[in-house]
Write a protein that holds these residues in place. Structure first.
Motif, PDB file in Angstrom:
ATOM      1  N   THR A 183      -7.112 -12.385  18.677  1.00 15.11           N
ATOM      2  CA  THR A 183      -7.347 -12.355  20.119  1.00 15.11           C
ATOM      3  C   THR A 183      -7.842 -10.971  20.539  1.00 15.11           C
ATOM      4  N   THR A 184      -8.468 -10.931  21.689  1.00  9.85           N
ATOM      5  CA  THR A 184      -8.856  -9.671  22.316  1.00  9.85           C
ATOM      6  C   THR A 184      -8.317  -9.700  23.736  1.00  9.85           C
ATOM      7  N   VAL A 185      -7.210  -9.011  23.950  1.00 10.84           N
ATOM      8  CA  VAL A 185      -6.510  -9.071  25.239  1.00 10.84           C
ATOM      9  C   VAL A 185      -6.129  -7.670  25.690  1.00 10.84           C
ATOM     10  N   ALA A 186      -5.913  -7.532  26.980  1.00  7.61           N
ATOM     11  CA  ALA A 186      -5.621  -6.218  27.563  1.00  7.61           C
ATOM     12  C   ALA A 186      -4.384  -5.546  26.968  1.00  7.61           C
ATOM     13  N   PRO A 187      -3.305  -6.287  26.660  1.00 14.43           N
ATOM     14  CA  PRO A 187      -2.126  -5.606  26.097  1.00 14.43           C
ATOM     15  C   PRO A 187      -2.408  -4.841  24.805  1.00 14.43           C
ATOM     16  N   GLN A 188      -3.444  -5.232  24.069  1.00 14.28           N
ATOM     17  CA  GLN A 188      -3.779  -4.490  22.843  1.00 14.28           C
ATOM     18  C   GLN A 188      -4.259  -3.088  23.177  1.00 14.28           C
ATOM     19  N   ALA A 189      -5.136  -2.981  24.159  1.00 19.68           N
ATOM     20  CA  ALA A 189      -5.608  -1.655  24.575  1.00 19.68           C
ATOM     21  C   ALA A 189      -4.463  -0.831  25.136  1.00 19.68           C
ATOM     22  N   LEU A 190      -3.594  -1.472  25.904  1.00 18.46           N
ATOM     23  CA  LEU A 190      -2.458  -0.749  26.481  1.00 18.46           C
ATOM     24  C   LEU A 190      -1.498  -0.277  25.389  1.00 18.46           C
ATOM     25  N   ALA A 191      -1.313  -1.125  24.354  1.00 18.52           N
ATOM     26  CA  ALA A 191      -0.421  -0.731  23.256  1.00 18.52           C
ATOM     27  C   ALA A 191      -0.979   0.478  22.520  1.00 18.52           C
ATOM     28  N   LEU A 192      -2.270   0.483  22.232  1.00 19.65           N
ATOM     29  CA  LEU A 192      -2.861   1.622  21.531  1.00 19.65           C
ATOM     30  C   LEU A 192      -2.813   2.897  22.362  1.00 19.65           C
ATOM     31  N   LEU A 193      -2.873   2.741  23.662  1.00 20.14           N
ATOM     32  CA  LEU A 193      -2.816   3.914  24.529  1.00 20.14           C
ATOM     33  C   LEU A 193      -1.395   4.433  24.717  1.00 20.14           C
ATOM     34  N   ASN A 194      -0.416   3.528  24.736  1.00 22.68           N
ATOM     35  CA  ASN A 194       0.922   3.917  25.183  1.00 22.68           C
ATOM     36  C   ASN A 194       2.028   3.765  24.148  1.00 22.68           C
ATOM     37  N   ASN A 195       1.798   3.015  23.072  1.00 22.47           N
ATOM     38  CA  ASN A 195       2.864   2.756  22.117  1.00 22.47           C
ATOM     39  C   ASN A 195       3.323   4.048  21.441  1.00 22.47           C
ATOM     40  N   LEU A 196       4.641   4.198  21.284  1.00 21.81           N
ATOM     41  CA  LEU A 196       5.209   5.406  20.699  1.00 21.81           C
ATOM     42  C   LEU A 196       4.691   5.636  19.279  1.00 21.81           C
ATOM     43  N   THR A 197       4.560   4.574  18.495  1.00 21.82           N
ATOM     44  CA  THR A 197       4.070   4.714  17.124  1.00 21.82           C
ATOM     45  C   THR A 197       2.683   5.335  17.093  1.00 21.82           C
ATOM     46  N   VAL A 198       1.806   4.894  17.985  1.00 18.11           N
ATOM     47  CA  VAL A 198       0.446   5.422  18.019  1.00 18.11           C
ATOM     48  C   VAL A 198       0.457   6.891  18.432  1.00 18.11           C
ATOM     49  N   HIS A 199       1.292   7.246  19.400  1.00 14.92           N
ATOM     50  CA  HIS A 199       1.385   8.645  19.833  1.00 14.92           C
ATOM     51  C   HIS A 199       1.921   9.533  18.709  1.00 14.92           C
ATOM     52  N   GLU A 200       2.903   9.031  17.958  1.00 15.72           N
ATOM     53  CA  GLU A 200       3.426   9.813  16.834  1.00 15.72           C
ATOM     54  C   GLU A 200       2.363  10.033  15.764  1.00 15.72           C
ATOM     55  N   ARG A 201       1.547   8.995  15.510  1.00 12.68           N
ATOM     56  CA  ARG A 201       0.477   9.149  14.517  1.00 12.68           C
ATOM     57  C   ARG A 201      -0.583  10.137  15.014  1.00 12.68           C
ATOM     58  N   SER A 202      -0.868  10.146  16.295  1.00 17.72           N
ATOM     59  CA  SER A 202      -1.835  11.100  16.846  1.00 17.72           C
ATOM     60  C   SER A 202      -1.331  12.530  16.687  1.00 17.72           C
ATOM     61  N   GLU A 203      -0.041  12.728  16.936  1.00 17.60           N
ATOM     62  CA  GLU A 203       0.570  14.059  16.760  1.00 17.60           C
ATOM     63  C   GLU A 203       0.462  14.496  15.295  1.00 17.60           C
ATOM     64  N   ALA A 204       0.807  13.617  14.379  1.00 15.65           N
ATOM     65  CA  ALA A 204       0.765  13.967  12.959  1.00 15.65           C
ATOM     66  C   ALA A 204      -0.669  14.198  12.492  1.00 15.65           C
ATOM     67  N   PHE A 205      -1.601  13.409  13.007  1.00 12.16           N
ATOM     68  CA  PHE A 205      -3.021  13.560  12.673  1.00 12.16           C
ATOM     69  C   PHE A 205      -3.493  14.969  13.071  1.00 12.16           C
ATOM     70  N   ALA A 206      -3.134  15.387  14.263  1.00 15.57           N
ATOM     71  CA  ALA A 206      -3.529  16.726  14.732  1.00 15.57           C
ATOM     72  C   ALA A 206      -2.890  17.819  13.888  1.00 15.57           C
ATOM     73  N   ARG A 207      -1.611  17.659  13.538  1.00 16.84           N
ATOM     74  CA  ARG A 207      -0.944  18.661  12.699  1.00 16.84           C
ATOM     75  C   ARG A 207      -1.636  18.769  11.344  1.00 16.84           C
ATOM     76  N   ARG A 208      -2.065  17.625  10.813  1.00 18.67           N
ATOM     77  CA  ARG A 208      -2.770  17.636   9.530  1.00 18.67           C
ATOM     78  C   ARG A 208      -4.073  18.432   9.627  1.00 18.67           C
ATOM     79  N   LEU A 209      -4.838  18.215  10.676  1.00 20.28           N
ATOM     80  CA  LEU A 209      -6.109  18.923  10.842  1.00 20.28           C
ATOM     81  C   LEU A 209      -5.894  20.427  10.989  1.00 20.28           C
ATOM     82  N   ILE A 210      -4.868  20.801  11.759  1.00 25.27           N
ATOM     83  CA  ILE A 210      -4.575  22.220  11.969  1.00 25.27           C
ATOM     84  C   ILE A 210      -4.156  22.876  10.660  1.00 25.27           C
ATOM     85  N   ALA A 211      -3.370  22.153   9.853  1.00 30.39           N
ATOM     86  CA  ALA A 211      -2.892  22.714   8.585  1.00 30.39           C
ATOM     87  C   ALA A 211      -4.006  22.838   7.559  1.00 30.39           C
TER      88      ALA A 211
END
Length: 634
Positions: free
Chosen positions: A538-566
């Protein structure tokens, strides 16, 4: 006058009869055509085509022959970077690392692609990816469902058995046999008994409203799971009456059900939760065995009603396959069980059974291409769709059996074809889409969205956090307190795992029927109460909202940035590295410019904080994890 009135009356009366006769005649012809799946598998001759340059193996010849008949051609080959990413996700469910991608791109040998495919098929990650497809089919979960949704002890060991069997390229006939009768095979071991967990995976109500009726519901689940998984036939439709569409009389349902009647128990026995324990075999596993070598007969139920028993029914296979004469025999003297399940398994994997090989090669094609040659993968009956290329399906089925039922050669055959290596865009796509919008002639590659597990795993891979350890007990991801509200026995509803455990692949997430992680369900995780042959996309609005707001996605973004900085000291190289990790390519000049501008803008927005540089980079990483290019594979 009276005679004329009589003639008219007879004419009016006969019209419906003539119409019905014609309808029945047409229906009979259609019914015969619909039974293509019951005809013996024969190896057809490989077609000779004009476009021989695109024929890498017989698969291409069958497809191109149909395209040439329609005046169409295959899409051009995809570029090598696209192919590598496609293959990694298909076989492992993971993106290529920059290093393995570059190794493949730098390999100019003529057989570079074939060797790349061989390496992928030899990896233990194949079992994790394709094992998950199998778990969908067999309604895998680690809890019973219903209100209490108690844990099924050791269910994860069945999952690991599937992964190990696929990695070892266990012959498919043995793969089927162990799941149905691993306790009855001559070389029985703990592993073969673990395989019988297939029969214990269904939902289980430890306090049903009507225990008698529920006993037969559980029996129906076993018949349905077995018949749809292995032979794509809806036998359960014949529980109450003869099948309305397929040649399955009601008695055949009970013949198959009798196979499992030998191991069935009272539903109120909470300790066993869905089937006899295998502990008496010396194994503390979620397994299945019979109550003994002699068991009461199962009676046919009039209209499927447990309170209307009729004649006794002897165990047996389906009579619609007349080519296989396989009467069930009494157990040998030394047997401790009825051996009925072993005999059913042998009927299913008999080389003369035209369904089994067709069904599994269709499933392989489906997961490589997005759709099967038969687009109703769990229904090869008259209400299912016929194959788009019946000769190709039969050729592949014959190839599987001739090759000793091993699946990896079929994977390799598919992946080394030109069809697999087509681009997803055709130069004449608008014209071809009008003629064949559903791509039934396979003139291009379908673009595919990552499933929930592959999406989560790709985030962990990009951030550098992914724990690739194979097997073991399941882990519990973090679930918000809000998601736990309303559950029975909330304190016991969800466990807690370490941060390191939570970085493991998604196939190892604890699968609780009443509580699935929201990020998985929003991206169309399968229904665990019954077998799922093909997930919804399916392609539904909650998918976009989950990627924007889900804690798991935010944690991966934080770790991704730490990896690039390191790993890198300056912004341009960090941006380039981020693109390679997320998309498998370098950024275009305009993308590099836009990314740099975004980071500068975010740095200004966080200017009052000491970690403004990191937060700005986190924002960029979060954007990348939300893009179509990250979520889709060409």
């Amino acid at each position: 006058m009276n005679g004329r009135i009589l003639a008219l009356a007879l004419g009016v009366t006969c019209l419906p009869l003539l119409f019905l006769a014609g309808f029945r005649s047409a229906a009979s012809a259609a019914d015969r055509d619909a039974r293509w799946s019951l005809r013996p598998v024969t190896r057809p001759a490989v077609p000779i085509v004009r476009d021989r340059e695109r024929v890498a193996n017989p698969i291409d010849a069958f497809l191109i022959a149909r395209l040439e008949q329609a005046g169409m051609t295959m899409a051009p080959p995809a570029d090598r970077r696209t192919l590598a990413r496609r293959a990694l996700f298909d076989v492992h469910g993971l993106p290529p690392s920059p290093s393995e991608l570059e190794r493949f791109l730098d390999d100019d040998a003529p057989d570079a692609w074939e060797r790349f495919v061989d390496d992928l098929l030899a990896s233990p990650h194949l079992g994790e990816r394709w094992g998950r497809h199998w778990l969908d089919l067999v309604r895998f979960a680690e809890t019973n469902g219903y209100e209490r949704d108690a844990t099924k002890p050791h269910a994860w060991r069945y999952r690991d058995w599937v992964i190990e069997a696929l990695n070892a390229d266990m012959p498919y006939d043995r793969f089927v046999t162990e799941q149905l009768a691993g306790d009855e095979v001559s070389d029985r071991s703990e592993a073969t008994v673990v395989a019988t967990g297939f029969l214990r995976l269904g939902t289980w109500d430890d306090e049903p409203n009507d225990p008698l009726d529920y006993k037969y519901e559980r029996l129906e689940d076993l018949v349905h799971a077995t018949s749809t998984t292995f032979i794509a036939t809806t036998v359960k439709c014949a529980r109450c009456h003869d099948h309305k569409f397929d040649p399955i009389p009601q008695v055949d349902y009970y013949r198959m059900a009798s196979v499992f009647w030998a191991g069935f128990i009272e539903p109120r026995d909470r300790k066993l939760m869905g089937g006899p324990s295998a502990e008496e075999l010396g194994h503390d596993v979620l397994g299945w065995t019979d109550r003994g070598r002699e068991v009461p007969s199962l009676k046919l139920l009039e209209k499927g009603d447990p309170r209307r028993p009729a004649a006794d029914v002897e165990p047996g296979a389906l009579t619609m396959l007349e080519s296989i004469d396989a009467p069930f025999r009494p157990p040998p003297t030394e047997a401790r069980t009825t051996t009925r399940r072993l005999q059913l398994a042998r009927w299913i994997v008999d080389d003369r059974n035209p369904l089994t090989a067709r069904v599994i090669v269709n499933r392989l094609w489906q997961h490589h291409f997005g759709e099967g040659l038969v687009r109703t993968p769990n229904d090869f009956g008259s209400k299912g769709e016929p194959p788009t290329h019946p000769e190709l399906l039969d050729w592949m089925a014959a190839e599987l059996v001739a090759g000793g039922w091993r699946l990896k050669p079929i994977h390799r055959l598919i992946m080394t074809s030109s069809a697999y290596r087509m681009a997803s865009v055709h130069p004449r796509r608008d014209e071809y889409a009008e003629r064949d919008f559903g791509n039934r002639l396979w003139w291009r590659r379908d673009r595919r969205r990552l499933e929930a597990e592959a999406l989560r795993d790709a985030m962990l891979a990009a951030s550098g956090e992914l724990d690739r350890r194979i097997g073991g007990a399941s882990f519990f991801p973090v679930i918000s307190a809000e998601a736990l509200e309303g559950l029975s026995r909330r304190g016991e509803s969800w466990g807690e795992s370490s941060e390191a455990e939570r970085r493991r692949r998604s196939v190892y997430i604890f699968t609780k029927r009443s509580l699935l992680p929201p990020l998985m369900t929003v991206f169309d995780f399968c229904d665990t109460t019954q077998g799922c042959a093909q997930r919804d996309v399916t392609t539904v609005a909650p998918q976009a909202l989950a990627l924007l707001n889900n804690l798991t996605v935010h944690e991966r973004s934080e770790a991704f940035a730490r990896r690039l900085i390191a790993e890198l000291p300056d912004l341009p190289r960090r941006v380039e590295r981020a693109w390679r990790l997320a998309f498998g390519r370098a950024p275009a000049p305009d993308e590099l410019e836009a990314a740099t501008a975004h980071v500068e803008s975010q740095r200004g927005a966080f200017s009052g904080r000491q970690d403004a540089e990191r937060l700005a980079l986190v924002s960029l990483c979060h954007v990348l994890l939300n893009t179509n290019e990250f979520i889709y594979v060409d």
